[in-house]
Motif scaffolding. Structure first.
Motif, PDB file in Angstrom:
ATOM      1  N   PRO A 163      -9.308  47.197 -19.084  1.00  0.00           N
ATOM      2  CA  PRO A 163     -10.311  46.474 -18.289  1.00  0.00           C
ATOM      3  C   PRO A 163     -10.566  45.065 -18.822  1.00  0.00           C
ATOM      4  O   PRO A 163     -10.729  44.126 -18.044  1.00  0.00           O
ATOM      5  CB  PRO A 163     -11.556  47.364 -18.408  1.00  0.00           C
ATOM      6  CG  PRO A 163     -11.008  48.743 -18.623  1.00  0.00           C
ATOM      7  CD  PRO A 163      -9.781  48.545 -19.474  1.00  0.00           C
ATOM      8  N   GLU A 164     -10.569  44.930 -20.150  1.00  0.00           N
ATOM      9  CA  GLU A 164     -10.807  43.617 -20.754  1.00  0.00           C
ATOM     10  C   GLU A 164      -9.692  42.646 -20.392  1.00  0.00           C
ATOM     11  O   GLU A 164      -9.945  41.474 -20.073  1.00  0.00           O
ATOM     12  CB  GLU A 164     -10.927  43.747 -22.268  1.00  0.00           C
ATOM     13  CG  GLU A 164     -11.214  42.428 -22.976  1.00  0.00           C
ATOM     14  CD  GLU A 164     -11.303  42.572 -24.486  1.00  0.00           C
ATOM     15  OE1 GLU A 164     -11.528  41.557 -25.158  1.00  0.00           O
ATOM     16  OE2 GLU A 164     -11.132  43.698 -24.988  1.00  0.00           O
ATOM     17  N   GLU A 165      -8.447  43.138 -20.427  1.00  0.00           N
ATOM     18  CA  GLU A 165      -7.306  42.284 -20.084  1.00  0.00           C
ATOM     19  C   GLU A 165      -7.356  41.874 -18.618  1.00  0.00           C
ATOM     20  O   GLU A 165      -7.073  40.717 -18.276  1.00  0.00           O
ATOM     21  CB  GLU A 165      -6.000  43.014 -20.410  1.00  0.00           C
ATOM     22  CG  GLU A 165      -5.744  43.112 -21.921  1.00  0.00           C
ATOM     23  CD  GLU A 165      -4.696  44.148 -22.284  1.00  0.00           C
ATOM     24  OE1 GLU A 165      -4.247  44.154 -23.441  1.00  0.00           O
ATOM     25  OE2 GLU A 165      -4.326  44.963 -21.405  1.00  0.00           O
ATOM     26  N   ARG A 166      -7.745  42.796 -17.762  1.00  0.00           N
ATOM     27  CA  ARG A 166      -7.842  42.467 -16.335  1.00  0.00           C
ATOM     28  C   ARG A 166      -8.969  41.476 -16.078  1.00  0.00           C
ATOM     29  O   ARG A 166      -8.829  40.566 -15.256  1.00  0.00           O
ATOM     30  CB  ARG A 166      -8.054  43.746 -15.515  1.00  0.00           C
ATOM     31  CG  ARG A 166      -6.828  44.666 -15.503  1.00  0.00           C
ATOM     32  CD  ARG A 166      -6.912  45.693 -14.395  1.00  0.00           C
ATOM     33  NE  ARG A 166      -8.043  46.597 -14.567  1.00  0.00           N
ATOM     34  CZ  ARG A 166      -7.986  47.734 -15.229  1.00  0.00           C
ATOM     35  NH1 ARG A 166      -6.849  48.118 -15.802  1.00  0.00           N
ATOM     36  NH2 ARG A 166      -9.049  48.511 -15.337  1.00  0.00           N
ATOM     37  N   ARG A 167     -10.069  41.647 -16.792  1.00  0.00           N
ATOM     38  CA  ARG A 167     -11.180  40.694 -16.643  1.00  0.00           C
ATOM     39  C   ARG A 167     -10.766  39.291 -17.098  1.00  0.00           C
ATOM     40  O   ARG A 167     -11.303  38.287 -16.612  1.00  0.00           O
ATOM     41  CB  ARG A 167     -12.404  41.162 -17.439  1.00  0.00           C
ATOM     42  CG  ARG A 167     -13.176  42.311 -16.800  1.00  0.00           C
ATOM     43  CD  ARG A 167     -14.549  42.495 -17.432  1.00  0.00           C
ATOM     44  NE  ARG A 167     -14.455  42.866 -18.840  1.00  0.00           N
ATOM     45  CZ  ARG A 167     -14.399  44.122 -19.271  1.00  0.00           C
ATOM     46  NH1 ARG A 167     -14.402  45.126 -18.417  1.00  0.00           N
ATOM     47  NH2 ARG A 167     -14.334  44.384 -20.574  1.00  0.00           N
ATOM     48  N   GLY A 168      -9.814  39.233 -18.015  1.00  0.00           N
ATOM     49  CA  GLY A 168      -9.318  37.949 -18.495  1.00  0.00           C
ATOM     50  C   GLY A 168      -8.320  37.298 -17.553  1.00  0.00           C
ATOM     51  O   GLY A 168      -7.756  36.242 -17.872  1.00  0.00           O
ATOM     52  N   GLY A 169      -8.101  37.915 -16.398  1.00  0.00           N
ATOM     53  CA  GLY A 169      -7.225  37.319 -15.389  1.00  0.00           C
ATOM     54  C   GLY A 169      -5.794  37.808 -15.399  1.00  0.00           C
ATOM     55  O   GLY A 169      -4.962  37.324 -14.620  1.00  0.00           O
ATOM     56  N   LEU A 170      -5.465  38.772 -16.267  1.00  0.00           N
ATOM     57  CA  LEU A 170      -4.099  39.271 -16.310  1.00  0.00           C
ATOM     58  C   LEU A 170      -3.860  40.234 -15.141  1.00  0.00           C
ATOM     59  O   LEU A 170      -4.708  41.060 -14.801  1.00  0.00           O
ATOM     60  CB  LEU A 170      -3.812  39.973 -17.630  1.00  0.00           C
ATOM     61  CG  LEU A 170      -3.968  39.130 -18.903  1.00  0.00           C
ATOM     62  CD1 LEU A 170      -3.397  39.876 -20.108  1.00  0.00           C
ATOM     63  CD2 LEU A 170      -3.286  37.768 -18.752  1.00  0.00           C
TER      64      LEU A 170
END
Length: 221
Positions: free
Chosen positions: A32-39
């Motif tokens: 989730p953190e990576e997706r929130r970072g735009g990945l």
């Protein structure tokens, strides 16, 4: 198009997030953190992490709990699992590497528990498979795709175990019925554009999936 040969999903994704690369391969789903970072990840293949033992090992199947006991050090001898009185010798990639295989095994098999103290750490999965072929007590978890590049004599001394009664077949890997299945992603920061989009389109085309099938499981049957 900036692509680098970076070993380890975690390292590659960090380089992508930092703007150092345009596209990165990943052997796990994004957090989730990576997706929130735009990945943004696009699934281009599926992979199964088979549990490999020496051909001389009579054990044919393990439960998830038995595999956990092997890799946490609770089980010391194959005799405890119905095999020969041979010392268990588990192997894994370097624990500090943040590689997808290590993370997947720790999450799905060990339930977050620590690996066995002093577990043997080998840099390359191909090295682990060679050791399993040599050592009757050895066990490792490695992609089914690595088998294609091994010497025929080594392949002949390896056997993949069923896990909870499910074999690591293409259909079971693709459907997720096999526990240690994982998507293989190409990851971008934001929507893919230009050369990166062309690369993704090619990988999902018939020709691209033909390349995938040489080592992994295609997205579609």
């Amino acid at each position: 198009l900036r692509i680098a040969d970076v070993s380890g999903t975690g390292k590659g994704l960090k380089s992508l997030a930092d703007g150092k690369l345009d596209v990165v391969g990943a052997g796990r789903t994004l957090t989730p953190e990576e997706r929130r970072g735009g990945l943004l990840g696009t699934i281009v293949a599926y992979d199964g992490l088979a549990v490999w033992v020496n051909q001389a090992n009579p054990v044919k199947e393990l439960s998830k709990d038995q595999l956990k006991d092997l890799f946490t050090g609770k089980v010391k001898s194959w005799k405890q699992l119905g095999g020969k009185d041979v010392k268990v010798s588990p192997m894994i990639e370097p624990l500090a590497s943040k590689r997808a295989t290590v993370q997947l095994v720790q999450e799905l098999v060990l339930d977050g528990a620590a690996f066995a103290p002093g577990i043997r750490e080998l840099e390359q999965l191909s090295e682990q498979l060679v050791e399993v072929a040599r050592d009757e007590g050895a066990i490792c978890v490695a992609s089914v795709g690595f088998l294609a590049n091994l010497d025929a004599a080594v392949k002949g001394r390896l056997r993949a175990l069923d896990l909870d009664g499910v074999e690591p077949s293409d259909s079971n890997i693709r459907s997720g019925a096999y526990l240690l299945s994982r998507p293989m992603l190409l990851v971008t920061k934001g929507l893919p554009q230009g050369d990166v989009k062309q690369l993704l389109d090619f990988m999902l085309s018939r020709d691209g999936q033909a390349i995938v099938e040489k080592s992994f499981v295609s997205v579609k049957k």
